[in-house]
Scaffold this motif. Sequence first.
Motif, mmCIF file in Angstrom:
data_model
loop_
_atom_site.group_PDB
_atom_site.id
_atom_site.type_symbol
_atom_site.label_atom_id
_atom_site.label_comp_id
_atom_site.label_asym_id
_atom_site.label_seq_id
_atom_site.Cartn_x
_atom_site.Cartn_y
_atom_site.Cartn_z
ATOM 1 N N GLU A 67 -0.754 6.722 1.922
ATOM 2 C CA GLU A 67 -0.933 5.275 1.952
ATOM 3 C C GLU A 67 -2.278 4.789 1.412
ATOM 4 N N PHE A 68 -3.343 5.563 1.593
ATOM 5 C CA PHE A 68 -4.677 5.003 1.391
ATOM 6 C C PHE A 68 -5.531 5.699 0.336
ATOM 7 N N ARG A 102 -9.510 -4.875 5.887
ATOM 8 C CA ARG A 102 -10.362 -4.064 5.015
ATOM 9 C C ARG A 102 -11.710 -4.711 4.724
ATOM 10 N N GLU A 114 -9.846 2.138 7.043
ATOM 11 C CA GLU A 114 -8.570 1.644 6.535
ATOM 12 C C GLU A 114 -7.796 0.927 7.648
ATOM 13 N N MET A 138 0.833 -1.207 0.000
ATOM 14 C CA MET A 138 0.000 0.000 0.000
ATOM 15 C C MET A 138 0.861 1.247 0.000
ATOM 16 N N PHE A 169 -2.912 8.993 5.642
ATOM 17 C CA PHE A 169 -4.012 8.719 4.717
ATOM 18 C C PHE A 169 -3.650 9.139 3.295
ATOM 19 N N TYR A 217 -10.801 11.580 6.671
ATOM 20 C CA TYR A 217 -10.441 10.746 5.508
ATOM 21 C C TYR A 217 -11.406 10.989 4.345
#
Length: 423
Positions: free
Chosen positions: A229-230, A200, A209, A9, A226, A166
């Motif tokens: 990585e996400f 997840r 996450e 990720m 965030f 997020y």
Amino acid sequence: MSRTNLSGMSRRGLLAAGASGALAAAVTAAPAAADAPPGKGRRVRTGFDRLAADGYAPLAGQRVGVVTNPTGITADARHLVDVMHADERVDLVAVFGPEHGFRGTAQAGGSEGRYDDPATGLPVYDTYLKSGQPLADVFTASGVDTVVFDIQDVGARFYTYIWTLYDCMGAAALAGKRFVVLDRPNPVTGRAALGPVLDRAFATFVGREPIAQAHGMTVAELARLFNAEFLAKPVPLETVAVSGWRRADFFDATGLPWVPPSPNMPTADTALVYSGTCLFEGTNLSEGRGTTRPFELLGAEGIDGRWAEAANAAGLPGVRFREAYFAPTFSKFQGKTVGGVQLMVHDRAAFDPVRTGIALLVTARRVWSGFAWRPDNWIDKLTGSTRVRTLIDAGAGADEVVGAWDADLAAFRAMRQEYLMYH
């Protein structure tokens, strides 16, 4: 989740950032904290207070919208929306309210809807349970250029404000907006991440996450994580750091005023235990909602002093358990007298809230024949997988349950390290 998946990720996040050219990870750094404690030469200043002292320079020439709630206050307890609205240096045009609302009038699972704020006349938009393109459309309709986020977090994965963060970051990226996070201290310290890491497959609004149950980060640090990585599309991000805060500081060391971030988070003591005892939301026991000590009082009809005895016998560091009886005024067992325990933390530095929460689940199940999980297996959403529930049902002790997430937690701690902003 394995270390390999976390590393994957990280590569994906970095590649996405590079491909889009949208990742602006500008950080207004915090000056190094002096050795003196607050009140003796060291002053903790929030991101907002530092932003205001700098003349709102990062917001110059921008139409600004703020995601906030009652915790968005100055050191002298004025709300930042009121302060910014009255300051001609800021073009504040909108407010965005999360769960419980901008002014904090709604209970858990509620919000205030769309309205005009009586104090300022500003339009207030509801973000609760909105994400993706629908939330991006809200930002577009509001006419803002920059979205500012300032909400006090409490350090637990299932506290929904970090997922509002997020979702708002993702939506701002879709809408082509800048995003500025004004940081605040983690009230239960930022020393370490604790607990299971979300799978997840169990992602919900109480965990989008794979982060640890007690993440040990500030909201600005989480925003940086965030973004890298996400988020599929990183947002142009700036963060304004707290100054004077050290990772080992609890909230009472900051000298800042405490405002309940939600109706059942009345004190910083509540936040201290919350990342462990909120797990009782996933059971048929009361988690103390409807009392003056939510998440510190736990119980149910038919429980007696044996639970406190068993919990004390577990020898958990930093905490003792008092046999307690209480009658919740709302939520589970409303108006009924129930028996249970009160957590009494006597050594905050030694106290592990997640291990304590697991030990309390294990001992409650052993001493009370009426123990049951919520029929919807909400416990799996809170813990991030089926593992805690199935291990406890199989008779595992607290050490075995806690040991089961060691590898995932080590991987998250390694990933987290890159995004920490304070010592």
